[in-house]
Design an enzyme around this catalytic site. Structure first.
Site, PDB file in Angstrom:
ATOM      1  N   ASP A  91     -22.403   7.638  -3.523  1.00 37.28           N
ATOM      2  CA  ASP A  91     -23.789   7.960  -3.167  1.00 37.28           C
ATOM      3  C   ASP A  91     -24.781   7.279  -4.108  1.00 37.28           C
ATOM      4  O   ASP A  91     -25.956   7.655  -4.171  1.00 37.28           O
ATOM      5  CB  ASP A  91     -24.018   9.484  -3.237  1.00 37.28           C
ATOM      6  CG  ASP A  91     -23.328  10.239  -2.109  1.00 37.28           C
ATOM      7  OD1 ASP A  91     -22.744   9.588  -1.233  1.00 37.28           O
ATOM      8  OD2 ASP A  91     -23.370  11.482  -2.122  1.00 37.28           O
ATOM      9  N   ASP A 144     -12.879  13.380 -10.028  1.00 43.53           N
ATOM     10  CA  ASP A 144     -14.243  13.033 -10.406  1.00 43.53           C
ATOM     11  C   ASP A 144     -14.254  11.749 -11.221  1.00 43.53           C
ATOM     12  O   ASP A 144     -13.215  11.286 -11.710  1.00 43.53           O
ATOM     13  CB  ASP A 144     -14.874  14.178 -11.209  1.00 43.53           C
ATOM     14  CG  ASP A 144     -15.344  15.316 -10.317  1.00 43.53           C
ATOM     15  OD1 ASP A 144     -15.382  15.129  -9.080  1.00 43.53           O
ATOM     16  OD2 ASP A 144     -15.679  16.394 -10.853  1.00 43.53           O
ATOM     17  N   ASP A 146     -15.157  10.926 -14.192  1.00 44.83           N
ATOM     18  CA  ASP A 146     -14.816  10.895 -15.621  1.00 44.83           C
ATOM     19  C   ASP A 146     -13.339  11.166 -15.881  1.00 44.83           C
ATOM     20  O   ASP A 146     -12.942  11.367 -17.030  1.00 44.83           O
ATOM     21  CB  ASP A 146     -15.668  11.914 -16.383  1.00 44.83           C
ATOM     22  CG  ASP A 146     -15.605  13.310 -15.792  1.00 44.83           C
ATOM     23  OD1 ASP A 146     -15.298  13.430 -14.589  1.00 44.83           O
ATOM     24  OD2 ASP A 146     -15.882  14.286 -16.519  1.00 44.83           O
ATOM     25  N   ASP A 237     -16.177  23.829  -4.939  1.00 41.67           N
ATOM     26  CA  ASP A 237     -14.742  23.959  -5.184  1.00 41.67           C
ATOM     27  C   ASP A 237     -14.312  25.425  -5.209  1.00 41.67           C
ATOM     28  O   ASP A 237     -13.323  25.808  -4.582  1.00 41.67           O
ATOM     29  CB  ASP A 237     -14.360  23.252  -6.494  1.00 41.67           C
ATOM     30  CG  ASP A 237     -15.310  23.579  -7.643  1.00 41.67           C
ATOM     31  OD1 ASP A 237     -16.202  24.440  -7.491  1.00 41.67           O
ATOM     32  OD2 ASP A 237     -15.171  22.958  -8.715  1.00 41.67           O
TER      33      ASP A 237
END
Length: 490
Positions: A91, A144, A146, A237
């Site tokens: 995005d 994700d 990281d 989540d």
């Protein structure tokens, strides 16, 4: 009238302490089941004869510092290439787009699918939902930006789906930069307790656990059966986890499967993450609390579900106890209340002992040098508890907004990738420079509790001296760290 006000104030203080005590009992119960799991772990199933099709989803938004590292890591996943699809759900509105597209040219043999959205509708939940519509995999792994997935992650988790009722397998987060600073060490101290004591303790007794947003793999059927991703909370989540488990799907937590990730190195980033987690948890409590109680689930599952959903309210209790302790201290000092009344609350100190034990057990997990670790723990535990109390004001705001339904946008935690020396902290373009009013209030509370420590020593009224000292240290460290991090880009 003064006596009535005194008892009201004392009642508020005791109510907060009782809440903390009850919370600690729930945590202590999880500790017992953690030890049961350690003594008698579940046998690890073998890989299926035929490996299924898997889609790996990588949701990203303006991640120029870590996007290439993530792509490099997932390219090393040990799985048949003809059964592996990797979706990059991007995005981004900055140069991350170009970085990703250029990086993908290095892996022509890997099935990377680049999906870029112009409209960031639904934030992360919206991106995952849109990717799911075209995902070819029977199972969906999510990481994700990281994270650096272990090459064997898929082979370690897929065997658990041999039970057709298993809908999700969650791995244990580990830390790429745990020793970067004191702040990262304290975060690791906290997260290890969740990923060891809480997740293992709940999973062992069949209570609800949660997908942690990353480092887990879902059966696609489970996501769809539970109603797909929703964007009405900041913790999509946790929301999907409760909807799926309420429908009867089993979740598996595996601590031996490790997913290394980056910890936020500055306080502004930590606060951004904490606010989203805390508010989202409160939103899910408001959304699922009553529904869980109405189910025909066993009593222990309901109790731990409520403790899980409402665990962020512990910060509200800490703030109430902290502020009311000032008035109670004065009432005792003026002999309006006798010390005997305060002794009624002494049983609640057992709660702090239980909570401390939980963090110590998780800290010593797999430690090889006991005495070195002991000295570290003696330093870290009181400091961690102090900083946690110093975060009470910030997190209470998040809790109240979540419980009352106040909406706010999904603010992702900025990533840094400082370990390799390629990027610097000061040059990071994602640091938020606007300091909220709560930071100044934290500074004011630091001064208040420093004053209470000095006054307690001067008046020889040591009733709350250790407590007020920890609050003074906690609020001071949170304020100073926040001020420094917000000032980085100025």
């Amino acid at each position: 009238m003064p006596e009535i006000l005194a008892f009201i104030l004392l009642g508020i203080y005791l109510l907060g302490m009782v809440f903390i005590f009850i919370y600690s009992l729930a945590q202590g119960h999880l500790l017992l089941f953690f030890f049961k799991e350690k003594r008698n772990p579940q046998p690890i199933p073998s890989n299926p004869s035929e490996l299924p099709q898997i889609t790996v989803q990588l949701p990203l938004f303006n991640e120029m510092y870590v996007a290439e590292r993530l792509i490099e890591a997932v390219s090393k996943l040990n799985y048949p290439l003809d059964k592996l699809e990797i979706q990059i759900l991007d995005d981004s509105t900055d140069q991350t787009k170009e970085l990703i597209q250029e990086k993908l040219k290095e892996f022509p043999t890997i099935n990377f699918q680049y999906i870029h959205r112009i409209d960031r509708k639904g934030f992360k939940a919206g991106a995952l939902k849109e990717g799911l519509e075209v995902a070819k995999g029977e199972f969906i792994a999510i990481f994700d930006s990281d994270f650096i997935p272990d090459p064997n992650f898929l082979l370690q988790t897929i065997p658990w789906f041999s039970d057709s009722k298993v809908g999700m397998v969650q791995s244990r987060w580990t830390h790429l930069n745990q020793h970067y600073s004191l702040l990262t060490r304290l975060q690791a101290f906290a997260l290890d307790a969740h990923f060891l004591i809480e997740q293992m303790g709940r999973n062992r007794q069949g209570a609800f656990i949660n997908f942690n947003g990353t480092g887990g793999i879902w059966r696609k059927e489970t996501i769809l059966d539970a109603g797909n991703w929703h964007d009405d909370t900041l913790t999509e989540d946790l929301d999907l986890s409760y909807r799926a488990q309420r429908k009867g799907w089993k979740f598996i937590y595996r601590p031996e499967v490790e997913s290394p990730a980056e910890l936020p190195p500055i306080m502004s980033a930590i606060k951004s993450q904490q606010f989203r987690w805390t508010k989202g948890g409160a939103e899910c409590a408001a959304k699922h609390g009553a529904a869980v109680l109405k189910t025909n689930l066993p009593a222990h599952v309901k109790i731990h579900a409520m403790a899980h959903l409402f665990n962020s309210t512990i910060f509200l209790a800490i703030l109430i106890v902290s502020l009311s302790s000032i008035g109670v201290w004065w009432l005792v000092d003026q002999q309006i209340l006798g010390p005997g009344w305060i002794q009624l609350a002494s049983f609640s100190l057992v709660g702090f002992a239980i909570i401390s034990l939980i963090y110590l057990v998780s800290y010593f997990y797999r430690k090889q040098h006991f005495f070195k670790s002991l000295f570290e723990a003696i330093f870290l535990l009181p400091l961690f508890l102090s900083v946690s109390m110093g975060m009470a004001l910030h997190n209470t705001q998040a809790v109240m907004e979540g419980l009352t339904g106040k909406k706010s946008p999904f603010i992702r935690t900025p990533k840094f990738n400082l370990e390799g020396g390629k990027f610097s902290l000061r040059s990071n373009q994602y640091i938020n420079l606007r300091m909220p009013i709560t930071t100044w209030l934290e500074g004011a509370l630091a001064l208040v509790f420093i004053g209470m420590v000095v006054l307690g020593i001067f008046q020889q009224n040591y009733l709350f001296l250790p407590f007020h000292l920890m609050l003074a240290v906690g609020y001071s460290l949170v304020f100073i760290s926040s001020f420094k991090s917000y000032a980085l880009g100025r």
